[in-house]
Design an enzyme around this catalytic site. Sequence first.
Site, PDB file in Angstrom:
ATOM      1  N   LYS A  22      20.403 -32.725 -26.109  1.00 24.06           N
ATOM      2  CA  LYS A  22      19.720 -32.205 -27.511  1.00 24.06           C
ATOM      3  C   LYS A  22      19.563 -30.750 -26.933  1.00 24.06           C
ATOM      4  O   LYS A  22      19.721 -30.331 -25.952  1.00 24.06           O
ATOM      5  CB  LYS A  22      18.729 -33.030 -27.834  1.00 24.06           C
ATOM      6  CG  LYS A  22      18.890 -34.636 -27.847  1.00 24.06           C
ATOM      7  CD  LYS A  22      19.805 -34.798 -29.227  1.00 24.06           C
ATOM      8  CE  LYS A  22      20.409 -36.315 -29.201  1.00 24.06           C
ATOM      9  NZ  LYS A  22      19.644 -37.263 -29.527  1.00 24.06           N
TER      10      LYS A  22
HETATM   11  C1  LIG Z   1      19.110 -38.771 -29.760  1.00 19.52           C
HETATM   12  C2  LIG Z   1      18.907 -39.404 -31.027  1.00 19.52           C
HETATM   13  C3  LIG Z   1      17.929 -40.241 -31.331  1.00 19.52           C
HETATM   14  C4  LIG Z   1      17.214 -40.989 -30.383  1.00 19.52           C
HETATM   15  O1  LIG Z   1      16.621 -40.180 -29.522  1.00 19.52           O
HETATM   16  P1  LIG Z   1      16.167 -40.625 -27.991  1.00 19.52           P
HETATM   17  O2  LIG Z   1      15.420 -39.354 -27.465  1.00 19.52           O
HETATM   18  O3  LIG Z   1      17.459 -40.680 -27.029  1.00 19.52           O
HETATM   19  O4  LIG Z   1      15.527 -41.991 -28.101  1.00 19.52           O
HETATM   20  C5  LIG Z   1      17.724 -40.556 -32.889  1.00 19.52           C
HETATM   21  N1  LIG Z   1      18.433 -39.972 -33.679  1.00 19.52           N
HETATM   22  C6  LIG Z   1      19.584 -39.224 -33.411  1.00 19.52           C
HETATM   23  C7  LIG Z   1      20.378 -38.757 -34.673  1.00 19.52           C
HETATM   24  C8  LIG Z   1      19.694 -38.884 -32.229  1.00 19.52           C
HETATM   25  O5  LIG Z   1      20.883 -38.034 -31.880  1.00 19.52           O
END
Ligand SMILES: *Cc1c(COP(=O)(O)O)cnc(C)c1O
Length: 384
Positions: free
Chosen positions: A193
Amino acid sequence: MRKIPYGRQDINAEDVAAVIDALQADFITQGPKIPAFEEAFADYIGCKYAVAVANGTAALHLAAMALDVDTQSRVITSPITFTASANCIRYCGGSVEFADIDPETVTLDIEAVRRKLEAAPAGTYSGIIPVDFAGYAVDLEAFRTLADEFGLWLLEDACHAPGGFFTDRQGHQQHCGNGQFADLAIFSFHPVKHIACGEGGMITTNNKALYEKLCVLRTHGITKDPQVMDKNDGGWYYEMHTLGYNYRLTDFQAALGSSQLERAAAKLDRRRAIARRYDEAFADFTPIQPIAPPADGGHAYHLYVILSDQRKALYDHLRTQGIFAQIHYIPVHTQPYYRALAEQPVHCPAAEAYYERCLSLPMYPTLSDEEQDFVIETIRQFFA
Ligand SMILES: *Cc1c(COP(=O)(O)O)cnc(C)c1O
């Protein structure tokens, strides 16, 4: 052979120094770096309150709890998202329904949501979870109007979109997670991210009552606030008022997050520049079609998605060249777990058609022009 992933973190010497500094401090969990990161993040996003948590999934779970999701709750989300956007409702015993996507934006189709709401008896649904898919900011002003009409809450999954925005009816830029329209928004600091903490997440809101609830839920449902405790036996005393979790972030992860945040705007610019290069390279190249971005420049480009009739062969070919493109996402309603739960078979034709053709190309700030040219050239050669 060099490897080019679809996404990766960018950790520099300042990030490393910030983590070392935090590790040598007195408190390595819930120390001063947590509120500092929360304040800096709230500032970046443009909201009042931010609550740092262990990961994006924990953020979704706590958000669902704060919104009082229970076994009676029925919630609508997009099938094109990571499964966690739906799972958070299941953690609380609620049911999830999927409305189709708008194929132009690959985000939840508001008309499909409206049709679901209008077809059901009043009070059937309790909330909507729109997802800023790939970094395409959802028009939350429109979703707020719809949610208000049916008395629903709105939880924005903004994991793909810190720094993204849509333009409201007054012409103002509304940044993802700024709390103007959604009751709560959540972010993830997974390494692919925009901001990396290793693991990490954030919940943002402008609602003070929800904020206070989240702070208690994050740490076992325990409070030390003398104002709300039944009694106070002394300095050691605390009370558990509700069933919460240990979903805390550590201080050294928060230090990394704050250090990353300082470069977030510059890195978002870089993502947008990479997207423009792809757009230009493929503008007249008919075998693949990029998803057209919004005209206002608010796309946050967690992902750069193209569509191709030869998606699988292209995916396999790119791998032979060390290019690890990805598929985002397998429609959640087609996962065996959700198929087994559904009262009747669920069909989201636009999401299913999208899944057959989608491919996420490498998109991360440290992708060099030369690497990107290699990706573009390899795609062109595949179709030659
Ligand atoms: C990455 C992601 C999550 C979950 O985040 P984590 O930190 O991996 O638990 C939830 N929703 C979306 C759209 C994501 O891309």
